[in-house]
Design a protein around this motif. Structure first.
Motif, mmCIF file in Angstrom:
data_model
loop_
_atom_site.group_PDB
_atom_site.id
_atom_site.type_symbol
_atom_site.label_atom_id
_atom_site.label_comp_id
_atom_site.label_asym_id
_atom_site.label_seq_id
_atom_site.Cartn_x
_atom_site.Cartn_y
_atom_site.Cartn_z
ATOM 1 N N ILE A 99 0.781 -1.257 0.054
ATOM 2 C CA ILE A 99 0.065 -0.041 0.013
ATOM 3 C C ILE A 99 0.889 1.223 -0.138
ATOM 4 N N LYS A 137 0.342 11.901 4.322
ATOM 5 C CA LYS A 137 -0.911 11.783 3.151
ATOM 6 C C LYS A 137 -1.513 10.662 3.463
ATOM 7 N N ALA A 138 -0.757 9.278 3.600
ATOM 8 C CA ALA A 138 -1.438 8.179 3.519
ATOM 9 C C ALA A 138 -2.234 7.929 4.936
ATOM 10 N N PRO A 177 -2.900 10.672 7.936
ATOM 11 C CA PRO A 177 -2.451 11.583 8.879
ATOM 12 C C PRO A 177 -3.251 11.619 10.209
ATOM 13 N N THR A 186 -7.516 10.324 11.582
ATOM 14 C CA THR A 186 -8.093 9.359 10.802
ATOM 15 C C THR A 186 -7.516 8.104 10.926
ATOM 16 N N VAL A 238 -8.259 6.098 8.089
ATOM 17 C CA VAL A 238 -8.626 5.716 6.623
ATOM 18 C C VAL A 238 -7.216 5.723 5.874
ATOM 19 N N LEU A 239 -6.425 4.529 5.417
ATOM 20 C CA LEU A 239 -5.351 4.674 5.089
ATOM 21 C C LEU A 239 -5.501 4.715 3.501
ATOM 22 N N ILE A 240 -4.886 5.529 3.123
ATOM 23 C CA ILE A 240 -4.997 6.061 1.359
ATOM 24 C C ILE A 240 -3.459 5.573 1.040
ATOM 25 N N PRO A 241 -3.493 4.753 -0.003
ATOM 26 C CA PRO A 241 -2.341 4.548 -0.705
ATOM 27 C C PRO A 241 -1.478 5.677 -1.407
#
Lengths: 319, 211
Positions: free
Chosen positions: B21, B159-160, B162, B165, B167-170
């Motif tokens: 990820i 960014k992935a 912060p 949160t 919610v992990l964003i790739p």
């Protein structure tokens, strides 16, 4: 002997055997070069060749097993490309969660490819995601930088997911010869062969630059040498791997080389604008995934439509 | 048992997530301290910072790594405290400056030959913005002046994942390891040098605007 005979039993197996032959030859040449003229250039070349062994082996396993494995592999490549793209471009913090939707487009798009749902495949990203993402971005409530955010995301999704997913759609062809895997192998092998041939001719004979501002290493000699070599190679292997007779194969090779070249310089322009040399350093000697699939981004849709137009065996569904 | 669970946690969860990820581009991995006593000083943007640093080490060296982490956050609930102490191996600290007790615990870890991971920004702060370092780490180095301090710059993890949160964003992330520095003789000069080194590492990479 039986093992060897079985291995060359199908055109796809035989072609992979030839690719490994070329790889061994390339490895031998770089090893000799390293002895004769050691330096950063040959060191870089050695790294590249080692990475080629890895990439070709992974790709071989992916296409020789089940079609589902191949499709999942191609979707993963697409994911890596989109991730690299999204990591390089400027992003607004408010759009962080929008990116989930962009990532989710990958399994959907490759599912449509796997199921051979060509109609949905062709409109899902250019129509549905194209309309949905800006609306979702709007719901974030920030208009400052809206157009740039929409433009960057839409373009990225088109090149890294829509374009690349055509590779998976090729797999659904059920030709006699090499089947869908043969068509995919033809496309990928020639696209990568064209990159290597352009690089080699450019390095050996390169004098006249084509577009120095975008890609200073691209020369007319490399371009013409590459396109010629790729066209000839296509004419030789096309009749075995695909249902195309030699003259269709030659034209396919020419289109793949030309489109591949355009993909290469387009991604170069993109990287230059972002002030990076490589998209990441995932693949030693090559850069990132985007640096490796840049040509494929253009050659995949072009080759798919060419093949589909002349040899497609779809039931007559309106596109 | 704990050691086994810890290895399993890193092999089965941390590493796959970080490689697939996130995908770190590591520069100068060879400059990481192999053995203690040593201190790794990094900027702090995300919970993933600690895991990313730890995942760069082979499993058998995991037990050497001791992230120094805020007690009020990580020791809030018992499961979380168990996890932080046993799986990550943190040295819990109370925020708001260096007290004698904490200093002693960190010094003891260094004396045992462990590698401390310190985030002198104090908290994760504004994602992807470098804030002023707190001086605690300088006091620690002053107490053990021979200890090499390895500056490290992390980018992209904020960014992935912060603050605030789950919610992990790739996103791809970058890790830049710097040359180690030693005690300079005064708290002020050491902190100035450290801050400058980390800023220097930050200048080596391309950082996509994130506004």
């Amino acid at each position: 002997m039986n093992v060897i005979a079985a291995f060359f039993a199908t055109p796809v197996h035989a072609a992979i055997g030839i690719i490994y032959g070329i790889l061994i030859f390339g490895t031998a040449v770089t090893q000799i070069l390293r002895r004769v003229s050691p330096g950063p250039m040959t060191q870089e070349l050695t790294k590249r060749v080692v990475s080629w062994w890895w990439m070709i082996t992974v790709f071989t396993i992916a296409i020789l097993t089940y079609r589902m494995v191949s499709t999942i592999f191609l979707a993963f490549v697409s994911f890596l490309a989109l991730k690299e793209y999204l990591s390089l471009i400027p992003t607004r913090r408010v759009d962080r969660r929008v990116l989930i939707w962009a990532y989710l487009a990958i399994p959907a798009q490759f599912y449509f490819a796997h199921m051979g749902q060509v109609g949905l495949f062709m409109v899902f990203i250019p129509v549905w995601m194209f309309l949905f993402l800006p609306a979702r971005i709007t719901l974030g409530g920030h208009t400052e930088g809206f157009l740039r955010a929409v433009g960057l995301l839409s373009w990225g999704l088109m090149i890294t997911v829509f374009s690349l997913s055509h590779t998976a759609l090729l797999l659904t062809f059920s030709f006699n010869h090499g089947g869908g895997a043969g068509a995919l192998l033809f496309l990928v092998a020639l696209t990568q062969f064209n990159d290597v041939a352009q690089f080699t001719f450019g390095n050996l004979l390169g004098r006249h630059k084509i577009i120095p501002k975008v890609s200073p290493n691209k020369t007319w000699e490399g371009f013409l040498g590459g396109i010629t070599a790729t066209t000839v190679a296509a004419g030789l292997i096309g009749p075995y791997l695909t249902p195309m007779p030699w003259h269709y194969s030659v034209l396919a090779g020419f289109l793949i080389a030309g489109a591949g070249y355009l993909g290469d310089i387009t991604i170069s322009a993109c990287k230059r604008d972002l002030h990076v040399k490589d998209a990441s350093n995932l693949i030693p000697g090559h850069g990132g995934i985007l640096d490796r699939v840049d040509s494929l981004i253009y050659s995949a849709p072009v080759f798919f439509h060419y093949l589909n137009y002349f040899f497609g065996n779809w039931p007559a569904t309106p596109l | 048992m704990i050691a086994f669970l810890r290895c399993a946690f890193f092999v089965l969860i941390v590493r796959p997530i970080l490689t697939v990820i996130l995908g770190a581009n590591v520069r100068r991995r060879d400059l990481l301290p192999r053995t203690g006593p040593a201190i790794i000083v990094a900027n702090h943007n995300s919970h993933l910072d600690t895991l990313t640093i730890m995942a760069m080490y082979p499993l058998r060296r995991l037990k050497l790594l001791r992230p120094v982490a805020a007690m009020d956050y990580f020791m809030r609930t018992r499961p979380m405290a168990w996890f932080a102490v046993n799986m990550i191996g943190i040295i819990p600290v109370s925020r708001g400056g260096m007290n004698r007790d904490l200093l002693q615990r960190c010094v003891a870890a260094l004396d045992k030959g462990e590698i401390l991971i310190v985030f002198p920004e104090g908290s994760r702060g504004e994602p992807e913005k470098l804030s002023l370092f707190k001086k605690g780490v300088a006091h620690l180095v002053k107490a053990r002046p021979g200890t090499p301090v390895h500056p490290l710059f992390l980018h992209g993890l904020g960014k992935a994942l912060p603050k605030d949160t789950w919610v992990l964003i790739p996103f791809n992330c970058d890790v830049v390891v710097g040359e180690p520095l030693l005690w300079t003789g005064s708290i002020e000069s050491f902190m100035a040098e450290l801050q400058a080194r980390v800023a220097g590492l930050a200048a080596q990479i391309h950082m996509a605007p994130w506004e």
